[in-house]
Design a protein around this motif. Structure first.
Motif, PDB file in Angstrom:
ATOM      1  N   ILE A 203       7.158  -5.682   3.824  1.00 44.03           N
ATOM      2  CA  ILE A 203       6.020  -5.011   4.484  1.00 44.03           C
ATOM      3  C   ILE A 203       5.263  -6.056   5.313  1.00 44.03           C
ATOM      4  O   ILE A 203       4.953  -5.843   6.487  1.00 44.03           O
ATOM      5  CB  ILE A 203       5.069  -4.357   3.450  1.00 44.03           C
ATOM      6  CG1 ILE A 203       5.765  -3.199   2.735  1.00 44.03           C
ATOM      7  CG2 ILE A 203       3.778  -3.878   4.134  1.00 44.03           C
ATOM      8  CD1 ILE A 203       5.024  -2.632   1.533  1.00 44.03           C
ATOM      9  N   CYS A 262       2.762   0.342   0.318  1.00 42.41           N
ATOM     10  CA  CYS A 262       2.492   0.434   1.766  1.00 42.41           C
ATOM     11  C   CYS A 262       1.006   0.717   2.005  1.00 42.41           C
ATOM     12  O   CYS A 262       0.376   0.103   2.881  1.00 42.41           O
ATOM     13  CB  CYS A 262       3.322   1.557   2.395  1.00 42.41           C
ATOM     14  SG  CYS A 262       5.071   1.179   2.491  1.00 42.41           S
ATOM     15  N   SER A 276       2.976   1.082   7.527  1.00 44.51           N
ATOM     16  CA  SER A 276       4.078   0.445   6.794  1.00 44.51           C
ATOM     17  C   SER A 276       5.075   1.470   6.247  1.00 44.51           C
ATOM     18  O   SER A 276       6.273   1.184   6.139  1.00 44.51           O
ATOM     19  CB  SER A 276       3.532  -0.417   5.661  1.00 44.51           C
ATOM     20  OG  SER A 276       2.690  -1.410   6.201  1.00 44.51           O
TER      21      SER A 276
END
Ligand code: NAD
Ligand code: DAU
Length: 347
Positions: A203, A262, A276
């Motif tokens: 990420i 995320c 993300s």
């Protein structure tokens, strides 16, 4: 010193947390950290305690029985907490032999050295194992200490074999053994081949987030420092000959977990919400992928008064903060051989 404790695998993820806890909490114990420093072992995990007067590191491979015996005698080892292992399921699928030699033969070497060296009943041989030995659950039920073993990957079969050897040495020779089987750990210093640190790293670097299959598989997550506390509790208060299940009562599908990571990381990195998640990529499933693991941790709660302390979102936030603050640690271990592993595994 009251005890000379050999902790194996103390340069790895969980082992480094256990070594730190014991060195700091028990100045009257001498802690001998034995590790062969494979790709997963890293002395930088324990720089904060390396100069402690009750700490000593020795580089040794548990497959070398004669070397183990020498260390046992030289260090007058009174107890063992055994964590050294090959630990990554995907690597056990692409190359099972290291799992068999380290996890099975290495454990047998340690047991046999302890059996032939120790006299009297003031010793403990404590073996750290995994919930994966119990196989795979459907949507209902939990693994208890009496669940039948049903390992399904080369990794879990090697850990199941080592568990059986530990029990057998207890029954046959009266070796004072203890054992615990724990669910998935997360926290600082975990090698980024495992789901959570791999996703955090990807990420951060805007790389695809490889979710196996549909992401519906379920794991029960426990903060590594809570596991280290459980190991301390079992070592000191657990009954000889018993095993204890350790878990977080914290089940997540892989997809929900990746989405949560995320969300937290978008906030931390100042990215618009939803950025993300777009990186999630469904990839080929793991061969023989176990569907669900879930631990019933009632025995350790009732008998030893251990419970997990950290709420998951708080634990993930601490973990993400650690990885973001320790970019050098991450960069050092994700260059070189990691790149080759990653390319071969995910291409
Ligand atoms: P890890 O892979 O991070 O660390 C393993 C350590 O063992 C490394 O330091 C490595 O150098 C060392 N090692 C490997 N082979 C060795 C050998 N032949 N001789 C000496 N040292 C050797 O593993 P981890 O995730 O910290 O797991 C530690 C233990 O806990 C393992 O026994 C594993 O099966 C068990 N476990 C792990 C989890 C988890 O979620 N990670 C959950 C339950 C149980
Ligand atoms: O349950 C305890 C076990 O947990 C330990 O005994 C093992 O040592 C430890 O590695 C861990 O095994 P898992 O296979 O559950 O962990 P891993 O992080 O590899 O994967 C967690 C889940 O995420 C699993 O369902 C597979 C999936 N996954 C994993 C990776 C690396 C993905 O979807 N994508 C990935 O890239």
């Amino acid at each position: 010193m009251d005890k000379n404790i050999l902790i194996t695998g103390g340069a790895g993820f969980i082992g480094s947390h256990v070594v730190r806890l014991f060195v700091q909490k028990y100045p009257n114990y001498r802690i001998v950290n034995l590790d062969s420093l494979t790709y997963a072992g890293n002395l930088k995990n324990i720089t904060d305690i390396e100069n402690a007067p009750n700490y000593h590191f020795v580089k040794c491979d548990i497959r070398e029985k004669a070397a183990l015996k020498e260390i046992f005698i030289k260090e007058a080892i009174t107890d063992v907490i055994h964590l050294a292992a090959e630990s990554h399921v995907d690597r056990s699928i692409s190359g099972p032999m290291d799992f068999i030699t380290t996890n099975i033969v290495g454990t047998a070497n340690l047991l046999d050295v302890a059996r032939s060296t120790w006299k009297g009943d003031h010793h403990i041989f404590y073996h750290i194992s995994t919930d994966e030995v119990f196989g795979s659950l459907g949507s209902e039920g939990f693994f208890t200490e009496t669940t039948a073993y049903d390992p399904r990957s080369p990794y879990s079969a090697s850990k199941a074999s080592s568990d059986h050897l530990v029990s057998a040495f207890g029954h046959t020779y009266g070796l004072p053994i203890k054992m615990s089987n724990c669910s998935n750990n997360y926290g600082s210093h975990q090698f980024p081949e495992k789901l959570i640190p791999l996703m955090i790293n990807n990420i951060k670097n805007n790389q695809p987030l490889p979710v196996y299959g549909t992401g519906a598989n379920v794991r029960d997550w426990l903060w590594v420092e809570d596991h280290a506390r459980a190991i301390d509790t079992i070592f000191h208060k657990g009954k000889i000959g018993e095993s204890y299940n350790v878990g977080g009562w914290n089940e997540w599908t892989n997809l929900d977990l990746v989405q949560l990571l995320c969300k937290i990381m978008d906030q931390k990195l100042g990215r618009p919400e939803g950025t993300s998640e777009k990186l999630i990529t469904y990839v080929k499933d793991r061969a023989g992928h176990d569907m669900r693991y879930a631990i019933d941790a009632t025995k350790i709660k009732n008998e030893l008064k251990w419970e997990p302390t950290l709420q998951f979102e708080e634990g993930l936030t601490k973990t993400i903060d650690w990885y973001l603050a320790n970019a050098t640690w991450v960069n050092e271990i994700t260059s070189g051989a990691y790149q080759t592993y990653y390319r071969e595994h995910y291409s």
